[in-house]
Write a protein that holds these residues in place. Structure first.
Motif, PDB file in Angstrom:
ATOM      1  N   VAL A 112      -2.735 120.319 -35.623  1.00  0.00           N
ATOM      2  CA  VAL A 112      -2.743 121.766 -35.789  1.00  0.00           C
ATOM      3  C   VAL A 112      -2.111 122.429 -34.568  1.00  0.00           C
ATOM      4  CG1 VAL A 112      -4.726 121.784 -37.334  1.00  0.00           C
ATOM      5  CG2 VAL A 112      -5.094 122.052 -34.905  1.00  0.00           C
ATOM      6  N   ARG A 113      -1.459 123.514 -34.807  1.00  0.00           N
ATOM      7  CA  ARG A 113      -0.689 124.211 -33.779  1.00  0.00           C
ATOM      8  C   ARG A 113      -1.588 124.909 -32.763  1.00  0.00           C
ATOM      9  NH1 ARG A 113       2.783 129.577 -34.598  1.00  0.00           N
ATOM     10  NH2 ARG A 113       4.194 129.332 -32.846  1.00  0.00           N
ATOM     11  N   TRP A 129      -4.373 127.244 -34.352  1.00  0.00           N
ATOM     12  CA  TRP A 129      -4.298 127.323 -35.813  1.00  0.00           C
ATOM     13  C   TRP A 129      -5.698 127.433 -36.393  1.00  0.00           C
ATOM     14  CZ3 TRP A 129      -0.826 127.672 -39.689  1.00  0.00           C
ATOM     15  CH2 TRP A 129      -1.229 127.276 -40.964  1.00  0.00           C
ATOM     16  N   ASP A 135      -2.866 130.495 -40.345  1.00  0.00           N
ATOM     17  CA  ASP A 135      -2.004 130.917 -39.245  1.00  0.00           C
ATOM     18  C   ASP A 135      -2.772 130.725 -37.935  1.00  0.00           C
ATOM     19  OD1 ASP A 135       0.111 131.972 -37.844  1.00  0.00           O
ATOM     20  OD2 ASP A 135       0.047 133.941 -38.787  1.00  0.00           O
ATOM     21  N   LEU A 136      -2.137 131.088 -36.850  1.00  0.00           N
ATOM     22  CA  LEU A 136      -2.859 131.103 -35.586  1.00  0.00           C
ATOM     23  C   LEU A 136      -3.985 132.110 -35.703  1.00  0.00           C
ATOM     24  CD1 LEU A 136      -0.013 131.084 -32.905  1.00  0.00           C
ATOM     25  CD2 LEU A 136      -1.538 129.209 -33.514  1.00  0.00           C
ATOM     26  N   HIS A 167      -1.648 120.669 -40.544  1.00  0.00           N
ATOM     27  CA  HIS A 167      -0.618 121.661 -40.332  1.00  0.00           C
ATOM     28  C   HIS A 167       0.671 121.075 -40.862  1.00  0.00           C
ATOM     29  CE1 HIS A 167       2.432 123.833 -38.165  1.00  0.00           C
ATOM     30  NE2 HIS A 167       1.543 124.708 -37.780  1.00  0.00           N
TER      31      HIS A 167
END
Length: 183
Positions: A112-113, A129, A135-136, A167
């Motif tokens: 995940v970001r 994320w 989204d973030l 993600h």
């Protein structure tokens, strides 16, 4: 109501319950035990104690490395902090994390970001994320830095069947997708 009708309703309720039961392999993970398991960093206790406990035992710093654990500081939103392992470095200000108990209680998320949003570019403040938003998240979280494991993460643990969401790829506009993963 006669006995047959009551028995039929009971059977229906039981069968519905069995269909929604979690698989035997499912496990409820907290972030610290999961980070310890996949990173090999042998620190115990709440996540907000990891940074201090790592002093003198593990190298620490402010640059991401694959296999390192990002130690989130305690805050009003996360009273016991959080820990997450770096699974990939995207660039100087973006990594992919593998962690547990973030978007959904007890579930694991892989790749995940996470984005460094700190003023000095030192990873002291990040956005991560958040699956329910896709989204973030809207919040930024303070971190202490990275705890380096000294070895690569256990690859087999990253493929565990307890994955919640993954993600997906980024399209040219910077939009992310969720990849379907087994639960």
């Amino acid at each position: 109501m006669n006995f047959k009708a009551l028995a039929a309703r009971f059977a229906l309720v039981v069968s519905c319950g069995l269909m929604t039961a979690a698989p035997a392999a499912a496990q409820f993970w907290q972030c610290a035990p999961y980070a310890r398991e996949i990173s090999g960093i042998d620190i115990r206790g709440n996540a907000n104690t990891w940074w201090g406990q790592a002093a003198g035992r593990y190298d620490r710093g402010h640059a991401p490395k694959v296999g390192a654990v990002l130690a989130f500081a305690a805050s009003h939103r996360m009273r016991v902090g959080h820990v997450a392992m770096v699974s990939k470095i995207v660039n100087d200000h973006e990594v992919l994390l593998t962690h547990a108990n973030w978007s959904r209680p007890g579930k694991v998320e892989t790749d995940v970001r996470a984005v460094d949003v700190s003023t000095n570019g030192d990873w002291s403040m990040v956005k991560v994320w958040y699956a329910p938003q896709g989204d973030l998240g809207t919040s930024a979280y303070p971190t202490n830095g990275f705890i380096y494991s000294g070895h690569a993460p256990k690859g087999s643990d990253l493929d565990a069947p307890v994955v919640l969401a993954q993600h997906g790829p980024t399209d040219p506009r910077g939009i992310f997708t969720l990849a379907n993963t087994p639960e």
